[in-house]
Design an enzyme around this catalytic site. Structure first.
Site, PDB file in Angstrom:
ATOM      1  N   ASP A   1      -2.079   5.681  -6.348  1.00 54.63           N
ATOM      2  CA  ASP A   1      -2.380   4.866  -5.171  1.00 54.63           C
ATOM      3  C   ASP A   1      -2.581   3.396  -5.525  1.00 54.63           C
ATOM      4  OD1 ASP A   1      -3.123   4.248  -2.503  1.00 54.63           O
ATOM      5  OD2 ASP A   1      -5.235   4.447  -3.042  1.00 54.63           O
TER       6      ASP A   1
ATOM      7  N   ASP B   1       0.817  -1.209   0.000  1.00 56.44           N
ATOM      8  CA  ASP B   1       0.000   0.000   0.000  1.00 56.44           C
ATOM      9  C   ASP B   1       0.854   1.263   0.000  1.00 56.44           C
ATOM     10  OD1 ASP B   1      -2.382   1.513   0.082  1.00 56.44           O
ATOM     11  OD2 ASP B   1      -2.171   1.744   2.241  1.00 56.44           O
TER      12      ASP B   1
END
Length: 411
Positions: A283, A104
């Protein structure tokens, strides 16, 4: 449950080094990771997951900017990983126990214990610090340890990790490998909310294990629910993963995007600019491409798509697909082209998101607010599967190039 165990059992044995690009003289270390679509409990609501995540990202960035970050807002970038994730095998302790962690870029804490229990070894040190990290609808709480962390052939000593005593919304995985900016760790130590925690990338650089604080990320488009289709490169870039020139853009100074891997870009559909130059983020924790509501409305009108009640995504017919135009991302003077094929969800996976095999679903959707919010787009996995990305902390920039993958038509 995420069907990743069989894919990752031998992943540590498959690690490889690549020839160094011009910028970096040392050999590169790579860590493979797998994409998994979590179908446990039925169909996957990708849009709901991504929109709630985007709201949490914006709210947390605004809280940092306003100086009002508290325990409830600390580390709120992720909502839940129940939808989809990219999973890497990471070793913790000595001898190492392997944990399957979600990769992440929108968070920076690394923690374990959601699935496989944490195993204390000779290198484990309990700091006594309680840790609490809310992720929107999910969270974990536990204790901070320092321990040896193994990423491929790289070993970090005394890396701060969270060890979960409780966690929610992390079924089928063991935790998170956070590779976002360090300031996203603010507030995670309950008794020291103003203390930042060095990330794994920072510590690799500090310990001299890599020549620069850089992570290269490569995704390969996939038409299956589980696929070993990704790679992290620590310390530099892998030139075999892209074609042409890798171009960098500085991190944006516009808040709240500036607290993440934020950049400035404009978006054009065909010949029509639907989003003027504005700030947003790149992202890995978002599956779709989200754009400001006003830009999304133009995109829907231009494509002729309708909103699908079952999935929440935009839907077109196969005949409309043939008329779909390119989507252009204009970033720091360079245009990155997302072809019609790159704008659609793989049709072989339609049923997993509650859709019909008769339709084509678009991966571009509404972020939930009009442009001008300071975080007006999220270039998620749908974007990153077509463009190799480099997250360069040393020089405060993001690099992008067209991937070298020869991918099959996914419609």
């Amino acid at each position: 449950m995420f069907p990743v165990a069989s894919l990752l059992t031998t992943v540590l044995l498959a690690l490889s080094t690549a020839a160094s690009p011009v910028e970096i003289r040392s050999p590169l270390i790579t860590l493979p990771f797998a994409r998994s679509l979590n179908t446990r409990g039925g169909t996957v609501n990708l849009l709901q997951h991504d929109q709630v995540r985007a709201t949490a990202l914006r709210d947390r960035g605004n809280a940092i900017a306003a100086g009002r970050l508290d325990r409830r807002q600390s580390n709120m970038p992720i909502t839940t990983f129940e939808a989809a994730g990219y999973i890497a095998a990471v070793g913790v302790g000595s001898p190492a126990t392997t944990y399957n962690l979600i990769v992440d870029t929108g968070s920076s804490n690394t923690w374990v214990g959601a699935g496989t229990p944490y195993k204390v070894t000779n290198t484990s040190v309990d700091t006594g610090e309680p840790v609490y990290v809310p992720y929107g609808s999910g969270s974990f709480s536990g204790t901070e340890y320092t321990d040896t962390v193994t990423l491929g052939s790289l070993t970090i000593t005394k890396q701060s990790i969270g060890v979960a005593s409780t966690s929610t919304d992390f079924s089928g995985v063991d935790g998170v490998l956070g590779i976002g900016p360090e300031d996203l760790t603010l507030g995670s130590l309950t008794n020291e909310p103003s203390t930042e925690i060095p990330t794994v990338t920072q510590n690799l650089y500090t310990e001299g294990k890599i020549p620069a604080e850089i992570v290269g990320v490569s995704f390969e488009p996939s038409t299956t629910t589980s696929s070993m289709n990704g790679e992290l490169t620590f310390g530099g870039i892998d030139t075999s993963k892209y074609n042409g020139v890798l171009t960098y853009t500085p991190l944006t100074t516009t808040s709240p995007a500036s607290y993440y891997w934020g950049i400035n870009e404009s978006i054009t559909y065909g010949w029509t600019t639907i989003l003027s130059t504005t700030a947003g983020i790149v992202d890995t924790g978002t599956t779709l491409i989200l754009i400001a509501t006003d830009a999304f409305n133009q995109y829907q009108s231009l494509t002729g798509a309708v909103s699908d009640s079952a999935t929440g995504m935009l839907r077109i017919t196969t005949s409309q697909y043939s008329a779909l135009q390119n989507l252009y991302f204009n970033i720091n003077g360079v245009t990155y082209t997302l072809t019609p094929n790159g704008q659609i969800w793989p049709r072989s996976l339609n049923t997993y998101i509650g859709g019909s095999s008769s339709y084509v679903y678009l991966i571009v959707n509404d972020i939930g607010s009009n442009s001008g919010s300071g975080l007006d787009f999220v270039n998620g996995k749908g974007f990153l599967e077509r463009f190799y990305s480099v997250f360069d902390t040393t020089n405060s920039r993001v690099g992008l190039a067209t991937t070298s993958y020869t991918y099959a038509i996914i419609n």
